[in-house]
Design a protein around this motif. Structure first.
Motif, mmCIF file in Angstrom:
data_model
loop_
_atom_site.group_PDB
_atom_site.id
_atom_site.type_symbol
_atom_site.label_atom_id
_atom_site.label_comp_id
_atom_site.label_asym_id
_atom_site.label_seq_id
_atom_site.Cartn_x
_atom_site.Cartn_y
_atom_site.Cartn_z
ATOM 1 N N ALA A 49 101.948 -9.563 -19.296
ATOM 2 C CA ALA A 49 103.121 -8.766 -19.634
ATOM 3 C C ALA A 49 104.283 -9.709 -19.904
ATOM 4 N N ILE A 50 105.353 -9.164 -20.425
ATOM 5 C CA ILE A 50 106.575 -9.941 -20.640
ATOM 6 C C ILE A 50 107.744 -9.094 -20.152
ATOM 7 N N THR A 51 108.421 -9.591 -19.119
ATOM 8 C CA THR A 51 109.642 -8.955 -18.640
ATOM 9 C C THR A 51 110.724 -10.026 -18.612
ATOM 10 N N ALA A 52 111.955 -9.603 -18.459
ATOM 11 C CA ALA A 52 113.054 -10.566 -18.572
ATOM 12 C C ALA A 52 114.153 -10.309 -17.561
ATOM 13 N N GLN A 53 114.883 -11.372 -17.308
ATOM 14 C CA GLN A 53 116.164 -11.303 -16.607
ATOM 15 C C GLN A 53 117.174 -11.814 -17.622
ATOM 16 N N ALA A 54 118.109 -10.986 -17.994
ATOM 17 C CA ALA A 54 119.082 -11.355 -19.016
ATOM 18 C C ALA A 54 120.016 -12.447 -18.508
ATOM 19 N N ALA A 55 120.540 -13.215 -19.438
ATOM 20 C CA ALA A 55 121.578 -14.189 -19.108
ATOM 21 C C ALA A 55 122.817 -13.426 -18.646
ATOM 22 N N GLU A 56 123.587 -14.042 -17.787
ATOM 23 C CA GLU A 56 124.794 -13.395 -17.294
ATOM 24 C C GLU A 56 125.688 -13.007 -18.465
ATOM 25 N N GLY A 57 126.098 -11.750 -18.480
ATOM 26 C CA GLY A 57 126.976 -11.251 -19.537
ATOM 27 C C GLY A 57 126.246 -10.794 -20.796
ATOM 28 N N ASP A 58 124.938 -11.040 -20.890
ATOM 29 C CA ASP A 58 124.175 -10.622 -22.071
ATOM 30 C C ASP A 58 123.972 -9.118 -22.034
ATOM 31 N N ARG A 59 124.286 -8.472 -23.124
ATOM 32 C CA ARG A 59 124.091 -7.020 -23.250
ATOM 33 C C ARG A 59 123.101 -6.789 -24.374
ATOM 34 N N TYR A 60 122.039 -6.048 -24.066
ATOM 35 C CA TYR A 60 120.982 -5.836 -25.045
ATOM 36 C C TYR A 60 121.415 -4.936 -26.199
ATOM 37 N N ASP A 61 122.556 -4.267 -26.081
ATOM 38 C CA ASP A 61 123.045 -3.455 -27.191
ATOM 39 C C ASP A 61 123.910 -4.280 -28.149
ATOM 40 N N GLU A 62 124.015 -5.585 -27.901
ATOM 41 C CA GLU A 62 124.746 -6.501 -28.774
ATOM 42 C C GLU A 62 123.782 -7.554 -29.303
ATOM 43 N N PRO A 63 124.130 -8.216 -30.405
ATOM 44 C CA PRO A 63 123.245 -9.274 -30.925
ATOM 45 C C PRO A 63 123.038 -10.386 -29.896
ATOM 46 N N GLU A 64 121.844 -10.941 -29.907
ATOM 47 C CA GLU A 64 121.507 -12.031 -28.987
ATOM 48 C C GLU A 64 122.241 -13.306 -29.409
ATOM 49 N N LYS A 65 122.668 -14.091 -28.410
ATOM 50 C CA LYS A 65 123.362 -15.349 -28.665
ATOM 51 C C LYS A 65 122.570 -16.481 -28.014
ATOM 52 N N PRO A 66 121.556 -17.028 -28.709
ATOM 53 C CA PRO A 66 120.753 -18.107 -28.127
ATOM 54 C C PRO A 66 121.603 -19.340 -27.814
ATOM 55 N N VAL A 67 121.235 -20.023 -26.722
ATOM 56 C CA VAL A 67 121.883 -21.275 -26.334
ATOM 57 C C VAL A 67 120.852 -22.377 -26.529
ATOM 58 N N GLU A 68 121.226 -23.392 -27.314
ATOM 59 C CA GLU A 68 120.298 -24.489 -27.590
ATOM 60 C C GLU A 68 120.826 -25.800 -27.030
ATOM 61 N N LYS A 69 119.928 -26.520 -26.379
ATOM 62 C CA LYS A 69 120.192 -27.867 -25.865
ATOM 63 C C LYS A 69 118.911 -28.650 -26.063
ATOM 64 N N ASP A 70 118.772 -29.788 -25.403
ATOM 65 C CA ASP A 70 117.535 -30.560 -25.534
ATOM 66 C C ASP A 70 116.362 -29.778 -24.949
ATOM 67 N N PRO A 71 115.219 -29.772 -25.655
ATOM 68 C CA PRO A 71 114.027 -29.142 -25.078
ATOM 69 C C PRO A 71 113.542 -29.953 -23.882
ATOM 70 N N PRO A 72 112.722 -29.358 -23.028
ATOM 71 C CA PRO A 72 112.216 -30.112 -21.874
ATOM 72 C C PRO A 72 111.294 -31.244 -22.328
ATOM 73 N N ALA A 73 111.213 -32.270 -21.496
ATOM 74 C CA ALA A 73 110.306 -33.387 -21.790
ATOM 75 C C ALA A 73 108.872 -32.873 -21.795
ATOM 76 N N GLU A 74 108.069 -33.439 -22.684
ATOM 77 C CA GLU A 74 106.671 -33.019 -22.762
ATOM 78 C C GLU A 74 105.933 -33.361 -21.472
ATOM 79 N N VAL A 75 104.970 -32.509 -21.154
ATOM 80 C CA VAL A 75 104.113 -32.691 -19.979
ATOM 81 C C VAL A 75 102.665 -32.700 -20.442
ATOM 82 N N PRO A 76 101.755 -33.276 -19.659
ATOM 83 C CA PRO A 76 100.344 -33.230 -20.038
ATOM 84 C C PRO A 76 99.833 -31.781 -20.054
ATOM 85 N N VAL A 77 99.012 -31.465 -21.050
ATOM 86 C CA VAL A 77 98.401 -30.140 -21.147
ATOM 87 C C VAL A 77 97.010 -30.238 -20.537
#
Length: 160
Positions: A49-77
């Motif tokens: 399943a997929i459930t979520a906890q919204a970011a603080e102040g995020d309202r699902y009736d408004e457009p999403e505002k993604p936050v981008e920074k450095d991706p996590p360091a790669e790990v062994p798969v």
């Protein structure tokens, strides 16, 4: 990242992952409106399943505002193998690593439920985003190779 967009993202990432032969959207109506079903190389199928906890102040009736920074360091798969006897905890670690290594600048970190300091009794993976939002992907159904229908939700064998 909101559940619907995460589902689409996961389908793309899982679809490119070695060890996964198919990934498709899955849901159980209003009970579990968002989810993914994957087929492993050994023929087993897993639905999360997929459930979520919204970011603080995020309202699902408004457009999403993604936050981008450095991706996590790669790990062994971890290797999953193609035979019987793949432990669900190994599938957790595999999916968490695949999502972690996606290169998404929105992801801060991923984790397997049982790999946490205080392991969960539920099996699944989680994603923490730079926005503060979280995605929870508990494993709901697992079917071994050849099984057509799942058992009761969350009544999972330890391996497939």
């Amino acid at each position: 990242m909101r559940p619907e967009r995460f589902r689409d993202f996961a389908l793309e990432i899982y679809g490119r992952a070695p060890g996964i032969t198919a990934a498709e959207s899955w849901s159980e109506g209003t009970n579990r409106p968002f989810g993914v079903e994957i087929t492993l190389a050994n023929g087993a199928r897993l639905r999360h399943a997929i459930t979520a906890q919204a970011a603080e102040g995020d309202r699902y009736d408004e457009p999403e505002k993604p936050v981008e920074k450095d991706p996590p360091a790669e790990v062994p798969v971890p290797e999953l193998g193609t035979g019987r006897g793949i432990a669900l905890v190994d599938i957790e670690r595999y999916l968490a690593a695949v999502l972690n290594n996606s290169g998404s600048p929105e992801i801060e970190r991923t984790y397997s439920y049982r790999g946490r300091e205080q392991p969960s009794t539920t099996t699944g993976v989680g994603v923490v985003f730079h926005s503060g939002a979280r995605i929870f992907a508990p494993f709901v159904h697992v079917m071994r190779a050849g099984e057509r229908t799942p058992g009761r939700p969350y009544d999972l064998p330890p391996e497939v």
